[in-house]
Design a protein around this motif. Structure first.
Motif, mmCIF file in Angstrom:
data_model
loop_
_atom_site.group_PDB
_atom_site.id
_atom_site.type_symbol
_atom_site.label_atom_id
_atom_site.label_comp_id
_atom_site.label_asym_id
_atom_site.label_seq_id
_atom_site.Cartn_x
_atom_site.Cartn_y
_atom_site.Cartn_z
ATOM 1 N N ARG A 70 0.829 -1.206 0.000
ATOM 2 C CA ARG A 70 0.000 0.000 0.000
ATOM 3 C C ARG A 70 0.862 1.254 0.000
ATOM 4 O O ARG A 70 0.639 2.177 -0.790
ATOM 5 C CB ARG A 70 -0.923 -0.015 1.211
ATOM 6 N N LEU A 71 1.857 1.309 0.892
ATOM 7 C CA LEU A 71 2.716 2.487 0.962
ATOM 8 C C LEU A 71 3.524 2.637 -0.311
ATOM 9 O O LEU A 71 3.691 3.745 -0.839
ATOM 10 C CB LEU A 71 3.643 2.381 2.177
ATOM 11 N N SER A 72 4.013 1.534 -0.852
ATOM 12 C CA SER A 72 4.797 1.572 -2.076
ATOM 13 C C SER A 72 3.977 2.136 -3.234
ATOM 14 O O SER A 72 4.451 2.973 -4.013
ATOM 15 C CB SER A 72 5.308 0.171 -2.421
ATOM 16 N N MET A 73 2.716 1.707 -3.345
ATOM 17 C CA MET A 73 1.881 2.174 -4.444
ATOM 18 C C MET A 73 1.566 3.666 -4.312
ATOM 19 O O MET A 73 1.480 4.381 -5.305
ATOM 20 C CB MET A 73 0.591 1.349 -4.502
ATOM 21 N N ILE A 74 1.417 4.132 -3.074
ATOM 22 C CA ILE A 74 1.165 5.566 -2.871
ATOM 23 C C ILE A 74 2.378 6.386 -3.273
ATOM 24 O O ILE A 74 2.271 7.382 -3.989
ATOM 25 C CB ILE A 74 0.797 5.834 -1.396
ATOM 26 N N THR A 75 3.553 5.942 -2.852
ATOM 27 C CA THR A 75 4.755 6.736 -3.083
ATOM 28 C C THR A 75 5.244 6.683 -4.530
ATOM 29 O O THR A 75 5.975 7.580 -4.958
ATOM 30 C CB THR A 75 5.889 6.287 -2.142
ATOM 31 N N HIS A 76 4.862 5.647 -5.290
ATOM 32 C CA HIS A 76 5.333 5.649 -6.677
ATOM 33 C C HIS A 76 4.301 6.221 -7.653
ATOM 34 O O HIS A 76 4.487 6.125 -8.865
ATOM 35 C CB HIS A 76 5.851 4.274 -7.103
ATOM 36 N N PHE A 77 3.246 6.853 -7.115
ATOM 37 C CA PHE A 77 2.275 7.503 -7.993
ATOM 38 C C PHE A 77 2.917 8.506 -8.953
ATOM 39 O O PHE A 77 2.635 8.494 -10.160
ATOM 40 C CB PHE A 77 1.177 8.189 -7.169
ATOM 41 N N PRO A 78 3.823 9.411 -8.477
ATOM 42 C CA PRO A 78 4.421 10.367 -9.422
ATOM 43 C C PRO A 78 5.187 9.683 -10.552
ATOM 44 O O PRO A 78 5.187 10.173 -11.689
ATOM 45 C CB PRO A 78 5.362 11.203 -8.543
ATOM 46 N N VAL A 79 5.819 8.542 -10.255
ATOM 47 C CA VAL A 79 6.566 7.822 -11.287
ATOM 48 C C VAL A 79 5.616 7.269 -12.340
ATOM 49 O O VAL A 79 5.869 7.380 -13.553
ATOM 50 C CB VAL A 79 7.397 6.681 -10.652
ATOM 51 N N LEU A 80 4.503 6.677 -11.893
ATOM 52 C CA LEU A 80 3.533 6.126 -12.839
ATOM 53 C C LEU A 80 2.909 7.232 -13.678
ATOM 54 O O LEU A 80 2.755 7.085 -14.902
ATOM 55 C CB LEU A 80 2.445 5.355 -12.087
ATOM 56 N N ALA A 81 2.574 8.354 -13.055
ATOM 57 C CA ALA A 81 1.996 9.472 -13.805
ATOM 58 C C ALA A 81 2.978 9.987 -14.855
ATOM 59 O O ALA A 81 2.586 10.321 -15.987
ATOM 60 C CB ALA A 81 1.595 10.599 -12.852
ATOM 61 N N LEU A 93 -5.865 8.114 -11.132
ATOM 62 C CA LEU A 93 -5.230 9.407 -10.885
ATOM 63 C C LEU A 93 -4.018 9.620 -11.787
ATOM 64 O O LEU A 93 -3.743 10.742 -12.227
ATOM 65 C CB LEU A 93 -4.821 9.512 -9.421
ATOM 66 N N ALA A 94 -3.275 8.531 -12.080
ATOM 67 C CA ALA A 94 -2.100 8.664 -12.948
ATOM 68 C C ALA A 94 -2.493 9.094 -14.352
ATOM 69 O O ALA A 94 -1.744 9.814 -15.019
ATOM 70 C CB ALA A 94 -1.334 7.344 -12.993
ATOM 71 N N ALA A 95 -3.661 8.653 -14.817
ATOM 72 C CA ALA A 95 -4.107 8.996 -16.170
ATOM 73 C C ALA A 95 -4.858 10.320 -16.223
ATOM 74 O O ALA A 95 -5.073 10.870 -17.315
ATOM 75 C CB ALA A 95 -4.992 7.888 -16.721
ATOM 76 N N LEU A 96 -5.255 10.833 -15.073
ATOM 77 C CA LEU A 96 -6.060 12.055 -15.024
ATOM 78 C C LEU A 96 -5.315 13.225 -15.671
ATOM 79 O O LEU A 96 -4.147 13.456 -15.407
ATOM 80 C CB LEU A 96 -6.386 12.385 -13.566
ATOM 81 N N GLY A 97 -5.993 13.929 -16.555
ATOM 82 C CA GLY A 97 -5.389 15.083 -17.224
ATOM 83 C C GLY A 97 -4.568 14.742 -18.443
ATOM 84 O O GLY A 97 -3.989 15.629 -19.070
ATOM 85 N N SER A 98 -4.496 13.438 -18.805
ATOM 86 C CA SER A 98 -3.766 13.010 -19.996
ATOM 87 C C SER A 98 -4.761 12.484 -21.031
ATOM 88 O O SER A 98 -5.970 12.416 -20.788
ATOM 89 C CB SER A 98 -2.759 11.913 -19.643
ATOM 90 N N ASP A 99 -4.248 12.082 -22.190
ATOM 91 C CA ASP A 99 -5.104 11.475 -23.213
ATOM 92 C C ASP A 99 -5.314 9.980 -22.979
ATOM 93 O O ASP A 99 -6.030 9.330 -23.736
ATOM 94 C CB ASP A 99 -4.482 11.673 -24.598
ATOM 95 N N THR A 100 -4.665 9.434 -21.974
ATOM 96 C CA THR A 100 -4.769 8.007 -21.679
ATOM 97 C C THR A 100 -6.075 7.704 -20.959
ATOM 98 O O THR A 100 -6.465 8.423 -20.035
ATOM 99 C CB THR A 100 -3.579 7.560 -20.812
ATOM 100 N N ARG A 101 -6.757 6.631 -21.385
ATOM 101 C CA ARG A 101 -7.996 6.199 -20.743
ATOM 102 C C ARG A 101 -7.668 5.211 -19.629
ATOM 103 O O ARG A 101 -6.922 4.250 -19.848
ATOM 104 C CB ARG A 101 -8.928 5.525 -21.759
#
Length: 386
Positions: A76-87, A111-119
């Motif tokens: 859980r913590l790992s997925m939260i902290t690597h959000f910027p990398v995925l985005a 959230l990673a796809a939000l604001g991009s052209d990716t669905r």
């Protein structure tokens, strides 16, 4: 790298996000999906925080795997902290679709796809609200799932119950679980009647953890000393020592074989093909893959009421009605009655026909096509990704 704008006639591109190739059903589905899309000529990559795990051998060697850098921490913590990398990866590689393997990563992917052209495509892999849960906690969990579904461009569910809970929460579609393989169909075809006097072969498959509640099934079997049964438990997990002690205390240790994690799909299909009955005593499930797989292999199933999503399949397969979660006496009675009056193999197979891997994954493919409005030319090889 995926192209930014899709030229006319080019298949859409997909990035499948999976935290790690673990030993769960959602891990296998994500890998099967990525492999299938590649075979169908879709540019696809598998994005993972960790690339080693029990299911890593299932990944097509020709599939591009990218690591999403993550700190060493719990999931859980790992997925939260690597959000910027995925985005950042979404904006660099620009896949048309970013697919989430299951519940824990749906918000991250949305959230990673939000604001991009990716669905963003989310998938419900475990109950939205666990059986028996009520009150503020259950309502808060349901509200969170509805919010995530609204953030996603598409949410895939595995049962009408889940679809009803997410009604009016965006594009929500019920798709089969892609889990029935050719090896399972072969295992069913190879089944032979048990020899006179042979013990009933029983099977449990799953992680040895609280969710799967193998302890209830063992206690139920201890109530059936008059039946000649042998149980194989395929799985690994933190409760193995506790379950082994339970077998010893119940006096059934000589009837139970702990086989460990079975990562070879053909070996697992063979075990199911030899079993008269699969025991599924889980406390909660989304739509249990092993239940579908066992039916496909010709085994009967006794299950607890771990999700409303399984009710239609069990009814169509002519199986015993689900028993209350944790009810040892009811589970024991269901085992005895099922062994005495099994349903026909043809009825079992018909109930899970739509869950054949290719058939089900093509449904995923068509859902993705409709999402991006890009027809796929199946006869073309997968384009090279730069």
């Amino acid at each position: 790298m995926f192209q930014y704008r899709r030229p006319a006639g080019r298949a859409f591109s997909v990035a499948v996000y999976l935290y790690e190739p673990g030993d769960g059903g959602l891990d296998r589905v994500a890998i099967l999906l990525a492999n299938h899309l590649r075979r169908r000529g879709v540019p696809v990559e598998l994005w993972m925080a960790r690339t080693d795990g029990p299911a890593a051998h299932l990944i097509d060697p020709g599939l591009t795997v990218r690591r999403v850098a993550a700190p060493s921490a719990n999931r859980r913590l790992s997925m939260i902290t690597h959000f910027p990398v995925l985005a950042a990866m979404v904006r660099r590689h620009r896949p048309d679709i970013l697919y989430s393997a299951g519940n824990q990563s749906n918000m991250l992917v949305a959230l990673a796809a939000l604001g991009s052209d990716t669905r963003a495509v989310g998938r419900i892999s475990n109950p939205i609200v666990r059986p028996g849960r009520q009150g503020p906690g259950a309502w808060a969990r349901l509200a969170r799932f509805r919010t995530i579904a609204r953030l996603c461009d598409l949410t895939i569910v595995m049962g009408e119950h889940d679809r009803a809970l997410l009604a009016s929460s965006g594009d929500v579609r019920l798709l089969p679980r892609p889990t029935v393989t050719a090896a399972m169909e072969q295992a069913r075809a190879a089944r032979r009647p048990a020899a006179p006097g042979a013990p009933h072969r029983l099977l449990m498959v799953g992680r040895l953890a609280a969710q799967k509640d193998q302890a209830t099934a063992l206690a139920a079997l201890a109530r059936l000393p008059h039946l000649d049964w042998r149980l194989t438990i395929a799985g690994q997990g933190p409760l193995q020592a506790d379950l082994e002690r339970q077998c010893a205390v119940l006096g059934i240790a000589d009837r139970v074989d702990f086989a460990g994690y079975v990562g070879d799909p053909e070996r697992l299909a063979a075990l199911m093909g030899q079993a008269a009955l699969l025991l599924q005593p889980s406390r909660w499930e989304g739509l249990c893959a092993t239940l579908i797989e066992a039916l496909a292999c010709g085994a009967q199933v006794v299950a607890t009421d771990s999700t409303p999503n399984m009710h239609p399949i069990l009814a169509e397969a002519g199986q015993h009605p689900v028993t209350p979660v944790g009810d040892i006496a009811a589970f024991a009675g269901a085992i005895e009655r099922t062994l005495a009056r099994p349903a026909e193999a043809a009825q079992l197979a018909a109930a899970v026909r739509d869950h054949g891997v290719d058939r089900a994954l093509d449904r995923y493919l068509r859902a993705f096509e409709s999402l991006v409005d890009a027809p796929v030319h199946h006869n073309h090889p997968s384009p090279a990704l730069s």
